[in-house]
Design an enzyme around this catalytic site. Structure first.
Site, short mmCIF file in Angstrom:
data_model
loop_
_atom_site.label_atom_id
_atom_site.label_comp_id
_atom_site.label_asym_id
_atom_site.label_seq_id
_atom_site.Cartn_x
_atom_site.Cartn_y
_atom_site.Cartn_z
CE LYS A 182 -3.84 -2.03 2.64
NZ LYS A 182 -4.91 -2.29 1.69
NE ARG A 209 -8.11 -8.94 -5.00
CZ ARG A 209 -9.23 -8.50 -4.46
NH1 ARG A 209 -10.39 -8.74 -5.05
NH2 ARG A 209 -9.23 -7.79 -3.36
P1 ADP Z 1 -8.00 -3.67 2.41
O1 ADP Z 1 -6.71 -3.93 1.70
O2 ADP Z 1 -8.13 -4.44 3.65
O3 ADP Z 1 -9.15 -3.74 1.47
P2 ADP Z 1 -8.30 -0.77 2.29
O4 ADP Z 1 -7.14 0.16 2.37
O5 ADP Z 1 -8.89 -0.99 0.96
O6 ADP Z 1 -7.86 -2.15 2.92
O7 ADP Z 1 -9.44 -0.28 3.30
C1 ADP Z 1 -10.54 -1.09 3.60
C2 ADP Z 1 -11.64 -0.25 4.22
O8 ADP Z 1 -11.21 0.44 5.39
C3 ADP Z 1 -12.19 0.84 3.32
O9 ADP Z 1 -13.17 0.34 2.45
C4 ADP Z 1 -12.78 1.81 4.33
O10 ADP Z 1 -14.02 1.38 4.81
C5 ADP Z 1 -11.80 1.73 5.48
N1 ADP Z 1 -10.74 2.77 5.36
C6 ADP Z 1 -9.58 2.64 4.71
N2 ADP Z 1 -8.85 3.76 4.79
C7 ADP Z 1 -9.58 4.64 5.51
C8 ADP Z 1 -9.36 5.99 5.97
N3 ADP Z 1 -8.23 6.65 5.70
N4 ADP Z 1 -10.34 6.57 6.70
C9 ADP Z 1 -11.46 5.92 7.01
N5 ADP Z 1 -11.72 4.66 6.62
C10 ADP Z 1 -10.79 4.00 5.88
P1 ADP Z 2 -12.87 -7.27 -2.77
O1 ADP Z 2 -11.89 -6.14 -2.53
O2 ADP Z 2 -12.81 -7.90 -4.10
O3 ADP Z 2 -14.23 -6.97 -2.29
P2 ADP Z 2 -11.85 -8.33 -0.42
O4 ADP Z 2 -10.94 -7.19 -0.18
O5 ADP Z 2 -13.03 -8.52 0.47
O6 ADP Z 2 -12.36 -8.42 -1.89
O7 ADP Z 2 -10.91 -9.59 -0.40
C1 ADP Z 2 -11.27 -10.80 -1.02
C2 ADP Z 2 -11.94 -11.66 0.01
O8 ADP Z 2 -12.37 -12.84 -0.53
C3 ADP Z 2 -11.03 -12.00 1.16
O9 ADP Z 2 -11.74 -11.76 2.35
C4 ADP Z 2 -10.74 -13.48 1.00
O10 ADP Z 2 -10.59 -14.11 2.25
C5 ADP Z 2 -11.97 -13.92 0.30
N1 ADP Z 2 -11.83 -15.04 -0.60
C6 ADP Z 2 -10.74 -15.43 -1.25
N2 ADP Z 2 -11.03 -16.45 -2.04
C7 ADP Z 2 -12.34 -16.72 -1.89
C8 ADP Z 2 -13.25 -17.67 -2.46
N3 ADP Z 2 -12.87 -18.54 -3.37
N4 ADP Z 2 -14.54 -17.65 -2.08
C9 ADP Z 2 -14.96 -16.76 -1.18
N5 ADP Z 2 -14.16 -15.85 -0.63
C10 ADP Z 2 -12.86 -15.83 -0.97
MG MG Z 3 -9.47 -2.60 -0.16
#
Ligand code: ADP
Ligand code: ADP
Ligand code: MG
Length: 634
Positions: free
Chosen positions: A116, A297
């Protein structure tokens, strides 16, 4: 076009990819663990290869075995799905080095976006606004603490290698910082093998808005508009929609162009998503939307984009990997209607969303929407994998209609004995605040109890269970069900009901015996009552309620104004719990009767005193014999 494809995944996404590949005439090869030997994706594929034990590190994360399986079965390409190895640059490179086609972006693009902090630096250089914060290499607690104070509280600590909502901590003030940092580091080290963190300003009133990108190997890169994924629990999405409510054309144009710029910076090929966070305290505005991360992806929620654009993203992935150019240019793409998706998960929202594991003896999703499912009735929810069972996607002309359609489908979901979030999904979709328009990511938490199963619905379900347990005959008197088989159904209950104005029964719906008033006229609602061993399950608006019928918990009652308890069947009195003149309270055990090798408790129908006692322990009684009479006091 490819001739054969191995799917390095499981669950709904493996099934969804197999379905599309089939439609394109491609031979499909599934891989599976021990636990998945008979899983739906294995059944759907043309061939399946066992790759190891049930836990992911021994199977779905074993890139070496997956590549070996592909070579062994003569697969031309590997599709990684999402999760597992989908964002692993080394695996992508390994696939390519083995002479196979990788259905995804270049390993270099995956690596560039993999961390990140590095991704955010890259985006800054490309002129993409990123969430304000600290991305430094200096990871000393003192430096991080100073940086957090400079950003201003609250801040969010994020694992640079994080994903799936893990490795994130919100810190509201300086006192909490040191402990939160340590906890975050520990979680990151164990989940991702990397304890480095970055800091971000915690956005208040945040909305999660993301843009779908698609690139090919001929230099084309398009966007397929945005999705709003603000309905989350624990930073994980549960409901997603497209387009984002309240997004005006100018802001959409800016956002989608920005996402394309982000994709160009890593020469993106294939399907990818640029995630943004918006400060939505005052609507969606370009100067309050920041890059958060890029997922290199296919995304879980890709079907909502498919619904509004008419594009099949998996088909595009396969075509692009086959070397074809994108089937459509940017100006050929437009938004039609509104789509919304709900993730059906095997978990118990009433118990902190704890995953629910076990057989799916009963699994029904009404076929009134698109259903991308990893399971069918008879399959199981496994403790080894993500609890998501299926995704349900509705598409309609307007947001209101799409929400309504999805709510109706979620309300018809019946799953047993595994617990699911279907009832919660239904309530979320019916929530007036959600219907009104955009909500932020704190909505589920803020709505709290409002989203819990209401006591009104619970009692209504108990009443339906009671009706299912003891069906009235034409005279309105209690009578045993005669149309069902098995002990539970042939055993006569001690139910007793006159033409009373307040008929009630005692039902154990999980919290001990409860007195439940029956609806007027014993009105049945349009709910399913499923006989199961030991009781009955009532399904209503996505919820499932189990009522016991075993000894001691059988529906036993009386009616107001008639405290006469009679033997429901011939038997032997095994216990007498009261004496003449004793005060009793509603629900208190009076006597127990052993009949047909089962014991059942006969219970006081209301508060009162024992006015007559016709039996002693050991007495044999005939059906209809008067056992106890309770009179109301005063
Ligand atoms: P991940 O890799 O687990 O998906 P993200 O960076 O995409 O992590 O963040 C997941 C979620 O966390 C976001 O959809 C949002 O709800 C919350 N989030 C992330 N960054 C922030 C932020 N700077 N302020 C508030 N909420 C955040
Ligand atoms: P997206 O950002 O696409 O919404 P997430 O950030 O929630 O996805 O991350 C992908 C999620 O899907 C993870 O929580 C992972 O544990 C889950 N996952 C991975 N492979 C599978 C699968 N085959 N079926 C259901 N869930 C899965
Ligand atoms: Mg995310």
């Amino acid at each position: 076009m490819l001739q054969s494809l191995l799917i390095a995944n499981r669950g709904e996404i493996a099934c969804r990819i197999i379905r599309m590949a089939r439609a394109l005439g491609i031979r499909t090869i599934a891989v599976h663990s021990d636990a998945d030997a008979h899983a739906r994706h294995v059944r759907l594929a043309d061939e399946a290869v066992h790759i190891g034990a049930s836990s992911p590190p021994e199977s779905y994360l074993r890139g070496d075995r997956i590549i070996a399986a592909a070579l062994d079965r003569g697969a031309e390409a590997i599709h990684p799905g999402y999760g597992f190895l989908s964002e692993n640059g080394d695996f992508a490179q390994g696939v390519i080095d083995a002479g196979l086609i990788w259905i995804g972006p270049e390993p270099a693009s995956i690596r560039a976006m993999g961390r990140k902090d590095a991704a955010k630096r890259l985006m800054q250089d490309a002129g993409v606004p990123v969430t304000p914060g600290y991305l430094g290499e200096d990871q000393s607690p003192a430096r991080l603490h100073a940086a957090a104070a400079a950003i201003g509280w609250p801040v969010l600590i994020k694992a640079v290698a994080g994903g799936g909502g893990k490795g994130m901590r919100r810190v509201d003030d300086a006192e909490q910082f040191a402990a939160a940092l340590e906890a975050c580091r520990r979680e990151a080290a164990s989940a991702f093998g990397d304890d480095r963190v970055l800091l971000e300003k915690y956005i208040r009133s945040p909305r999660h808005i993301e843009v779908q990108l698609f690139g090919d190997r001929h230099g084309n890169l398009v966007h397929l508009f945005e999705r709003d994924c603000s309905i989350q629990r624990r930073h994980q999405k549960i409901i997603e929609e497209a387009p984002a409510p309240g997004m005006d054309e100018a802001t959409r144009g800016w956002l989608c162009d920005t996402a394309v710029r982000a994709g160009r910076a890593v020469e993106y090929v294939g399907a990818g998503t640029v995630e943004f966070i918006a400060d939505a305290s005052d609507g969606l505005r370009a100067n309050r939307i920041w890059f958060m991360e890029m997922n290199t992806r296919l995304q879980v929620e890709h079907p909502v984009t498919e619904a509004i654009t008419g594009v099949d993203l998996v088909e595009w992935q396969i075509r692009v990997a086959s070397g074809e150019p994108l089937p459509m240019a940017q100006d050929g793409l437009s938004i039609r209607g509104h789509a919304i998706e709900a993730r059906l998960c095997a978990e118990d929202p009433a118990d902190g969303f704890r995953p629910s594991v076990g057989p799916l003896d009963h699994f029904v999703v009404p076929p009134t929407a698109r259903i991308d499912s990893g399971v069918e009735q008879g399959d199981a929810s496994s403790r080894f994998y993500d609890p998501m069972l299926a995704k349900i996607i509705a598409h309609a002309a307007s947001r209101e209609q799409a929400i309504q359609a999805l709510a109706a489908t979620c309300g018809g979901i019946e799953v047993w004995p595994v617990r699911t979030n279907a009832g919660l999904l239904h309530r979320l979709l019916r929530h007036p605040r959600f219907a009104r328009g955009p909500v932020d990511t704190g909505f589920v938490e803020a709505a709290g109890d409002m989203l819990a199963l209401s006591s009104v619905q619970r009692v209504a379900m108990l009443a339906q269970a009671a009706i299912g347990l003891v069906r009235p005959d034409d005279t309105g008197r209690g009578a045993p069900r005669s149309d069902a088989s098995g002990d539970v159904w042939t055993a006569r209950t001690g139910f007793r009901l006159n033409a009373a104005d307040d008929p009630f029964v005692f039902v154990d719906g999980g919290g001990g015996l409860e007195r439940v008033s029956l609806p007027p006229g014993w009105q049945r609602r349009a709910v399913t009552a499923l006989p199961v061993p030991g009781g009955i399950v009532v399904f209503d608006e996505g919820e499932a309620l189990f009522a016991r019928t075993d000894a001691g918990a059988r529906a036993v009652g009386g009616s107001v104004g008639d405290g006469v308890i009679v033997a429901p069947m011939p038997g032997r009195i095994t216990a007498v719990g009261v004496a003449m003149g004793a005060r009793v309270t509603s629900g208190q055990m009076l006597v127990t009767l052993e009949a047909m090798k089962m014991e059942q408790a006969l219970i006081a129908p209301f508060d009162g005193v024992v006015a007559a006692l016709g039996v002693v322990v050991g007495a044999q009684v005939d059906e209809g014999a008067m056992l106890v009479r309770i009179d109301k006091e005063g």
